[in-house]
Design a protein around this motif. Sequence first.
Motif, PDB file in Angstrom:
ATOM      1  N   ASP A 177      77.594   1.661  14.303  1.00 55.20           N
ATOM      2  CA  ASP A 177      78.825   1.344  13.575  1.00 55.20           C
ATOM      3  C   ASP A 177      79.391   0.059  14.171  1.00 55.20           C
ATOM      4  O   ASP A 177      79.748   0.018  15.348  1.00 55.20           O
ATOM      5  CB  ASP A 177      79.811   2.506  13.759  1.00 55.20           C
ATOM      6  CG  ASP A 177      80.976   2.461  12.790  1.00 55.20           C
ATOM      7  OD1 ASP A 177      81.278   1.371  12.287  1.00 55.20           O
ATOM      8  OD2 ASP A 177      81.595   3.521  12.565  1.00 55.20           O
ATOM      9  N   ARG A 199      76.109   0.373  10.198  1.00 56.19           N
ATOM     10  CA  ARG A 199      77.196   0.822   9.328  1.00 56.19           C
ATOM     11  C   ARG A 199      78.354  -0.136   9.564  1.00 56.19           C
ATOM     12  O   ARG A 199      78.867  -0.247  10.672  1.00 56.19           O
ATOM     13  CB  ARG A 199      77.590   2.256   9.673  1.00 56.19           C
ATOM     14  CG  ARG A 199      78.742   2.818   8.833  1.00 56.19           C
ATOM     15  CD  ARG A 199      80.074   2.698   9.531  1.00 56.19           C
ATOM     16  NE  ARG A 199      81.139   3.422   8.831  1.00 56.19           N
ATOM     17  CZ  ARG A 199      82.434   3.239   9.055  1.00 56.19           C
ATOM     18  NH1 ARG A 199      82.844   2.353   9.949  1.00 56.19           N
ATOM     19  NH2 ARG A 199      83.324   3.933   8.390  1.00 56.19           N
ATOM     20  N   GLN A 220      74.221   8.143  13.435  1.00 55.95           N
ATOM     21  CA  GLN A 220      75.131   6.997  13.372  1.00 55.95           C
ATOM     22  C   GLN A 220      76.154   7.116  14.489  1.00 55.95           C
ATOM     23  O   GLN A 220      76.918   8.073  14.545  1.00 55.95           O
ATOM     24  CB  GLN A 220      75.858   6.930  12.028  1.00 55.95           C
ATOM     25  CG  GLN A 220      76.848   5.775  11.947  1.00 55.95           C
ATOM     26  CD  GLN A 220      77.755   5.867  10.752  1.00 55.95           C
ATOM     27  OE1 GLN A 220      77.299   5.848   9.607  1.00 55.95           O
ATOM     28  NE2 GLN A 220      79.057   5.971  10.996  1.00 55.95           N
ATOM     29  N   GLU A 241      76.801  11.379  11.698  1.00 49.08           N
ATOM     30  CA  GLU A 241      77.736  10.519  12.433  1.00 49.08           C
ATOM     31  C   GLU A 241      78.335  11.242  13.634  1.00 49.08           C
ATOM     32  O   GLU A 241      78.776  12.389  13.526  1.00 49.08           O
ATOM     33  CB  GLU A 241      78.875  10.091  11.504  1.00 49.08           C
ATOM     34  CG  GLU A 241      79.921   9.233  12.203  1.00 49.08           C
ATOM     35  CD  GLU A 241      81.202   9.086  11.406  1.00 49.08           C
ATOM     36  OE1 GLU A 241      81.746   7.974  11.356  1.00 49.08           O
ATOM     37  OE2 GLU A 241      81.674  10.092  10.843  1.00 49.08           O
ATOM     38  N   ILE A 292      71.815  11.042   7.375  1.00 42.69           N
ATOM     39  CA  ILE A 292      72.606  10.403   8.422  1.00 42.69           C
ATOM     40  C   ILE A 292      73.614  11.384   9.012  1.00 42.69           C
ATOM     41  O   ILE A 292      74.273  12.135   8.282  1.00 42.69           O
ATOM     42  CB  ILE A 292      73.335   9.170   7.851  1.00 42.69           C
ATOM     43  CG1 ILE A 292      72.315   8.176   7.268  1.00 42.69           C
ATOM     44  CG2 ILE A 292      74.175   8.487   8.933  1.00 42.69           C
ATOM     45  CD1 ILE A 292      72.934   7.095   6.398  1.00 42.69           C
ATOM     46  N   VAL A 333      71.723   4.354  13.992  1.00 44.07           N
ATOM     47  CA  VAL A 333      72.546   3.399  13.251  1.00 44.07           C
ATOM     48  C   VAL A 333      73.786   3.109  14.087  1.00 44.07           C
ATOM     49  O   VAL A 333      74.410   4.029  14.618  1.00 44.07           O
ATOM     50  CB  VAL A 333      72.955   3.964  11.875  1.00 44.07           C
ATOM     51  CG1 VAL A 333      73.927   3.021  11.170  1.00 44.07           C
ATOM     52  CG2 VAL A 333      71.726   4.210  11.007  1.00 44.07           C
TER      53      VAL A 333
END
Length: 697
Positions: free
Chosen positions: A338, A407, A272, A222, A220, A336
Amino acid sequence: MEETAIRMKAYAVNFNEIRVYLSKNYYNGISSKFYLKDFEEDELLLLTGDALNSNDNPDYQEYAFHISFKMGKVYKIVDAYGLSCFLDFSRLSLCKEFDELYYYDGEDLGNTYTQQQTTFKVWAPLATDVILKIYKDDVEQLYPMKRGLKGVYNVSVEGDLELTNYVYMIRHSEDYEVSLDPYAYACASNGRCSIVVDLDKVVMPRHTMPPLLHKTDAIIYETSVRDFSMSSTSGMKNKGKFLAFSELHTSTDSGNPTGLDYLSCLGITHVQLMPINDFATVDERNPTELYNWGYDPAGYNVTEGSYVTDPDDGYKRIQEAQQMIHALHSRGLRVVLDVVYNHMHDVNLNALERTVPHYYFRRNDDGSLSNGSWCGNDLNTTAMMCRKYILDMCKRWQVLYGIDGYRFDLMGIIDQETMKLVDAQGKAIDSSFIVYGEGWNMMTALSEEKRTTIQNNRQTPHIGFFNDFFRDTLRGTNQMESKGYFSGDTYKTNDAMKAICNLEMFDNISQSINYVECHDNATCYDKLQISNYDENEEVKKKRLRLMLAAVILSQGVPFIHSGQEFFRTKGGQSNTYNAGDQVNALDWNRKDMEIDTVQFVQFLIHLRKNNRCFRYDDYEVIRENVSTANIDHRMIEYTLHQDIGEYKDFIVYFNASTNTIEVDVEEGFSLLCHSEKGKIVDNKLKVDGVCLAILAR
């Protein structure tokens, strides 16, 4: 309104009980009679009840009356002197029977558009009246809505309302409040109104992705939509926008790849994105004037307008986010999202509170707002319609936009049942869907055994958790001065060995999200400037490489903060949620300066992806094939075996000390990596201080 000047207030506190509060500055709070005035029947009913001796409200005398009433009707309370006030139903949402009476399981809330007519539905069971206000051809038009089953108000408006702006006017007592539609798919800039769109025009084909067989196969990465492209070094035209992610052939000043091209060659599997839902404190018409990460949600149902090229265009709100996700999918990268389903930026200003007061936000026993989030409120996720709303929005982001996982911010505030339902719903649509979050035990008004905390991880075995033991042991705590194993505290060697294998903390290994850096708190580079101030720059960078190697090669799911692989700095600042672009924007030229470390990370990711022993998904398999040893009380020996892969056996040495440590090497092992270009001589290897060595056979 000046509260102290209010002489009488009246609330329905149960479905057969009314409480009246009479100011003690008005006839000493004494009235011999009270009446219930029914406006629909135009009748006055004498109330019977008692004055209560209560110290909860010293400025008011409290009266209790038991009487039946009908929801959706307008009532007033009248005293013996003719003083009157509207009866307020908002406190009924706190009653235990409320969910049973008013839970609505329909899938048709919001607006349903056709060219011939649009139907609007809003769940507002406490309201006494709801009016739809639309803005068509610069003219306001009002449409009274009809109350239906379960407190759902509805109206159908004839004609083609595509791109029509609208709001709801909702009355709970005396005045109407204006509310956005919490189920709308689009809104105008800065939340001025909701917008009707034709969903048939925003259907996008979804890329078929190879299945994610195990969560531990995920790597992952971010990033923030704004930070990703905002710097002048990014080479991207659509700075701070969704569309920056779909730009091709972007490069640094030196001509090296940035953006999508860079992400696709790094080797990660999941991007993410920090929050992309509508947030409160950035002016969408002047997005460069203010900065925020987006953990200040104003709405969960639409995208953030500052990330769109035209925040007043209802279709661009949807389509440009879709294009971003489509572009990432086209490179084999899952996305993904958040999500911040733990609090709202402002309780009073958002559509949830305005449609159903007191319902969507968790309360303490004394009626005050729970504040485990430290943001003034907590979402009441155990309330059935609040839980349904979270599930409905999660489904929307997954189906309409193509999201591959969530997330959860401050997941410890959310109850376990809600989280399990989110995970099950996601997997029913896509078996490769992943869900993880922050399992911190926040002091919310929800019993500890129901919170989705890291301590309760065995109750939610399919949910991942950010592993703070891994972070604090290997890097040090969030205090800038504190050290972890890789910053030189070799007293933590044994704990570091535990962190690398993660054998005890979780119900299963895929729950461990391994990280040493994320958007929160200082970057590792900045932290080492304080904790290791007495070391030179090259030694600090060696320590940072060790941290990266541990994140990527440990058992569990690796998590990398964007720019961590080229020593991202925020100038020593820690919580930079509103610190601006100069601090937060990703400096892509720094990637060129640290290209050796970027290539080192690519090598480690390749190693993990091509050798299953670094990403086992079963504790028993790990126990059988993986071990750690403490060498000279300073160095970790990490040994792995596999039956299928590039190699059969690995030995990884993490030496966080400044000492060179010599080890014996068995026959057949070759040196894949040594940060000081060491050699095996006479079956011996000298592992240099602050060094990683990887041997394979």
